[in-house]
Design a protein around this motif. Structure first.
Motif, PDB file in Angstrom:
ATOM      1  N   ALA A  94      26.675 -33.391 -19.344  1.00 14.26           N
ATOM      2  CA  ALA A  94      26.309 -33.878 -17.835  1.00 14.26           C
ATOM      3  C   ALA A  94      27.620 -34.306 -17.319  1.00 14.26           C
ATOM      4  CB  ALA A  94      25.394 -34.994 -17.975  1.00 14.26           C
ATOM      5  N   GLU A  95      27.804 -33.736 -16.096  1.00 15.94           N
ATOM      6  CA  GLU A  95      29.124 -33.922 -15.140  1.00 15.94           C
ATOM      7  C   GLU A  95      28.752 -34.637 -14.083  1.00 15.94           C
ATOM      8  OE1 GLU A  95      31.826 -30.625 -17.132  1.00 15.94           O
ATOM      9  OE2 GLU A  95      30.127 -30.047 -15.957  1.00 15.94           O
ATOM     10  N   ASP A  96      29.363 -35.384 -13.285  1.00 18.18           N
ATOM     11  CA  ASP A  96      29.506 -35.813 -11.902  1.00 18.18           C
ATOM     12  C   ASP A  96      30.537 -35.557 -11.446  1.00 18.18           C
ATOM     13  OD1 ASP A  96      28.717 -37.114  -9.572  1.00 18.18           O
ATOM     14  OD2 ASP A  96      28.218 -39.045 -10.402  1.00 18.18           O
ATOM     15  N   GLY A  97      30.703 -34.423 -10.777  1.00 14.49           N
ATOM     16  CA  GLY A  97      32.209 -33.767 -10.097  1.00 14.49           C
ATOM     17  C   GLY A  97      32.898 -33.666 -11.544  1.00 14.49           C
ATOM     18  N   ASP A  98      34.265 -34.173 -11.602  1.00 14.39           N
ATOM     19  CA  ASP A  98      35.200 -33.872 -12.685  1.00 14.39           C
ATOM     20  C   ASP A  98      35.011 -34.796 -13.863  1.00 14.39           C
ATOM     21  OD1 ASP A  98      36.248 -31.867 -11.169  1.00 14.39           O
ATOM     22  OD2 ASP A  98      37.981 -33.242 -10.412  1.00 14.39           O
ATOM     23  N   ASP A  99      33.943 -35.801 -13.758  1.00 12.58           N
ATOM     24  CA  ASP A  99      33.752 -36.785 -14.799  1.00 12.58           C
ATOM     25  C   ASP A  99      32.586 -36.427 -15.622  1.00 12.58           C
ATOM     26  OD1 ASP A  99      35.830 -38.518 -13.920  1.00 12.58           O
ATOM     27  OD2 ASP A  99      34.041 -39.486 -12.312  1.00 12.58           O
ATOM     28  N   ALA A 100      32.735 -36.443 -17.013  1.00  6.39           N
ATOM     29  CA  ALA A 100      31.717 -36.092 -17.948  1.00  6.39           C
ATOM     30  C   ALA A 100      31.052 -37.336 -18.143  1.00  6.39           C
ATOM     31  CB  ALA A 100      32.167 -35.699 -19.381  1.00  6.39           C
ATOM     32  N   ALA A 148      27.608 -37.650 -19.897  1.00  4.06           N
ATOM     33  CA  ALA A 148      26.595 -37.697 -21.115  1.00  4.06           C
ATOM     34  C   ALA A 148      26.792 -36.389 -21.757  1.00  4.06           C
ATOM     35  CB  ALA A 148      25.264 -37.899 -20.364  1.00  4.06           C
ATOM     36  N   PHE A 149      26.471 -36.530 -23.115  1.00  5.42           N
ATOM     37  CA  PHE A 149      26.198 -35.215 -23.574  1.00  5.42           C
ATOM     38  C   PHE A 149      25.012 -35.305 -24.824  1.00  5.42           C
ATOM     39  CE2 PHE A 149      28.203 -37.741 -27.026  1.00  5.42           C
ATOM     40  CZ  PHE A 149      28.131 -36.816 -28.143  1.00  5.42           C
ATOM     41  N   ALA A 150      24.649 -34.183 -25.420  1.00  9.12           N
ATOM     42  CA  ALA A 150      23.695 -34.345 -26.456  1.00  9.12           C
ATOM     43  C   ALA A 150      24.313 -33.053 -27.514  1.00  9.12           C
ATOM     44  CB  ALA A 150      22.416 -34.136 -26.293  1.00  9.12           C
ATOM     45  N   TYR A 178      24.283 -39.271 -25.814  1.00  7.08           N
ATOM     46  CA  TYR A 178      24.950 -40.334 -25.408  1.00  7.08           C
ATOM     47  C   TYR A 178      25.310 -40.337 -23.798  1.00  7.08           C
ATOM     48  CZ  TYR A 178      29.070 -43.373 -24.607  1.00  7.08           C
ATOM     49  OH  TYR A 178      29.911 -44.298 -23.756  1.00  7.08           O
ATOM     50  N   VAL A 179      25.038 -41.406 -23.245  1.00  7.21           N
ATOM     51  CA  VAL A 179      25.312 -41.563 -21.553  1.00  7.21           C
ATOM     52  C   VAL A 179      26.152 -42.920 -21.457  1.00  7.21           C
ATOM     53  CG1 VAL A 179      24.224 -42.290 -19.211  1.00  7.21           C
ATOM     54  CG2 VAL A 179      22.920 -40.905 -20.876  1.00  7.21           C
ATOM     55  N   VAL A 180      27.416 -42.401 -20.668  1.00 12.66           N
ATOM     56  CA  VAL A 180      28.291 -43.636 -20.417  1.00 12.66           C
ATOM     57  C   VAL A 180      27.637 -44.845 -20.106  1.00 12.66           C
ATOM     58  CG1 VAL A 180      30.355 -41.974 -20.082  1.00 12.66           C
ATOM     59  CG2 VAL A 180      28.954 -42.770 -18.265  1.00 12.66           C
ATOM     60  N   PRO A 181      28.232 -45.789 -20.305  1.00 12.59           N
ATOM     61  CA  PRO A 181      27.108 -47.290 -20.206  1.00 12.59           C
ATOM     62  C   PRO A 181      27.060 -47.503 -18.675  1.00 12.59           C
ATOM     63  CG  PRO A 181      29.022 -47.523 -21.908  1.00 12.59           C
ATOM     64  CD  PRO A 181      29.062 -46.149 -21.304  1.00 12.59           C
ATOM     65  N   HIS A 182      27.991 -47.406 -17.776  1.00  8.91           N
ATOM     66  CA  HIS A 182      27.982 -47.624 -16.473  1.00  8.91           C
ATOM     67  C   HIS A 182      26.695 -46.824 -15.730  1.00  8.91           C
ATOM     68  CE1 HIS A 182      30.981 -44.966 -15.903  1.00  8.91           C
ATOM     69  NE2 HIS A 182      30.571 -44.980 -14.595  1.00  8.91           N
ATOM     70  N   LEU A 183      26.380 -45.712 -16.367  1.00  7.74           N
ATOM     71  CA  LEU A 183      25.465 -44.805 -15.793  1.00  7.74           C
ATOM     72  C   LEU A 183      23.935 -44.655 -16.450  1.00  7.74           C
ATOM     73  CD1 LEU A 183      27.781 -41.888 -15.157  1.00  7.74           C
ATOM     74  CD2 LEU A 183      26.902 -43.572 -13.354  1.00  7.74           C
ATOM     75  N   ARG A 184      23.736 -45.537 -17.289  1.00  3.99           N
ATOM     76  CA  ARG A 184      22.472 -45.740 -17.787  1.00  3.99           C
ATOM     77  C   ARG A 184      21.339 -46.123 -16.842  1.00  3.99           C
ATOM     78  NH1 ARG A 184      25.145 -48.121 -23.235  1.00  3.99           N
ATOM     79  NH2 ARG A 184      26.080 -45.984 -24.013  1.00  3.99           N
ATOM     80  N   ASP A 185      20.039 -45.738 -17.137  1.00  4.86           N
ATOM     81  CA  ASP A 185      18.982 -46.017 -16.555  1.00  4.86           C
ATOM     82  C   ASP A 185      19.070 -45.308 -14.966  1.00  4.86           C
ATOM     83  OD1 ASP A 185      17.943 -47.639 -18.442  1.00  4.86           O
ATOM     84  OD2 ASP A 185      19.055 -49.487 -18.105  1.00  4.86           O
ATOM     85  N   ARG A 186      19.695 -44.105 -14.913  1.00  3.61           N
ATOM     86  CA  ARG A 186      19.700 -43.561 -13.765  1.00  3.61           C
ATOM     87  C   ARG A 186      19.214 -41.949 -13.861  1.00  3.61           C
ATOM     88  NH1 ARG A 186      25.658 -44.844 -11.150  1.00  3.61           N
ATOM     89  NH2 ARG A 186      25.214 -47.166 -11.226  1.00  3.61           N
ATOM     90  N   GLY A 187      18.582 -41.875 -15.211  1.00  4.54           N
ATOM     91  CA  GLY A 187      17.638 -40.544 -15.171  1.00  4.54           C
ATOM     92  C   GLY A 187      18.698 -39.443 -16.071  1.00  4.54           C
ATOM     93  N   THR A 188      20.053 -39.705 -16.047  1.00  3.78           N
ATOM     94  CA  THR A 188      20.882 -38.943 -16.706  1.00  3.78           C
ATOM     95  C   THR A 188      20.431 -38.509 -18.229  1.00  3.78           C
ATOM     96  OG1 THR A 188      22.844 -39.578 -15.386  1.00  3.78           O
ATOM     97  CG2 THR A 188      23.481 -38.134 -17.409  1.00  3.78           C
ATOM     98  N   GLY A 189      20.065 -39.493 -18.965  1.00  5.31           N
ATOM     99  CA  GLY A 189      19.422 -39.029 -20.451  1.00  5.31           C
ATOM    100  C   GLY A 189      18.310 -38.260 -20.206  1.00  5.31           C
ATOM    101  N   THR A 190      17.498 -38.549 -19.301  1.00 14.68           N
ATOM    102  CA  THR A 190      16.139 -37.533 -19.334  1.00 14.68           C
ATOM    103  C   THR A 190      16.674 -36.200 -18.915  1.00 14.68           C
ATOM    104  OG1 THR A 190      15.113 -39.399 -18.381  1.00 14.68           O
ATOM    105  CG2 THR A 190      14.240 -37.336 -17.784  1.00 14.68           C
ATOM    106  N   GLN A 191      17.494 -35.977 -18.096  1.00 16.15           N
ATOM    107  CA  GLN A 191      18.030 -34.820 -17.566  1.00 16.15           C
ATOM    108  C   GLN A 191      18.612 -33.940 -18.768  1.00 16.15           C
ATOM    109  OE1 GLN A 191      20.361 -36.123 -13.997  1.00 16.15           O
ATOM    110  NE2 GLN A 191      19.975 -33.844 -13.653  1.00 16.15           N
TER     111      GLN A 191
END
Length: 154
Positions: free
Chosen positions: A54-60, A62-64, A85-98
């Motif tokens: 998972a990437e947001d712009g140039d920032d990775a 999350a990954f599995a 794994y989802v980076v801590p400050h982005l948890r609970d925003r749906g990235t892990g689900t994606q």
């Protein structure tokens, strides 16, 4: 906006850094990033493994990592979600689900009817996450807990 895609061997360094961050966040022993990157590159060249990034712009963000193994009980392989794994400050925003959704879709495309996940019993948040997505613990009252044993091949 978060984009989730299947990782390539060229993403090995990014995946390695995320795995290193994951392990160090929880105080787990881990290899150096360069060692992990080499292993990711090797794994992602195999048909029996894939990673999702998972990437947001140039920032990775999350990954599995999923590995596939032959199984006697099915015509297709069994998928094992080895890491998510989802980076801590982005948890609970749906990235892990994606990330999980793409992992499951890719597993279905390989013919895998099941995905296995090992979760530490004390990790209640992670257990709730997987249960919310339809995963169930195989523990039953009659059979007791299913345990995972690890041993050296030496």
């Amino acid at each position: 906006m978060t984009q989730v895609r299947r990782a390539t061997p060229g993403d090995a360094g990014v995946l390695a850094r995320l795995l290193w961050d994951f392990n160090t966040e929880f105080g787990a022993e881990t290899d150096d990033v360069d060692v992990l990157a080499s292993r990711f590159a090797r794994l992602l060249d195999l048909d029996a493994a894939y990673a999702v990034l998972a990437e947001d712009g140039d920032d990775a963000t999350a990954f599995a990592l999923v590995t596939l193994r032959p199984a006697i009980w099915f015509d297709g392989p069994v998928a094992t979600l080895d890491e998510l794994y989802v980076v801590p400050h982005l948890r609970d925003r749906g990235t892990g689900t994606q990330v999980l959704d793409l992992c499951r879709r890719l597993a279905r495309e390989t013919g895998a009817p099941e995905m296995h996940i090992n979760v530490d019993e004390v990790d209640a948040d992670t257990r709730r996450f997987y249960e919310r997505h339809g995963f169930t613990n195989v523990e039953s009252e009659a059979d007791g807990r299913m345990l995972c044993y690890v041993g050296s091949t030496a």
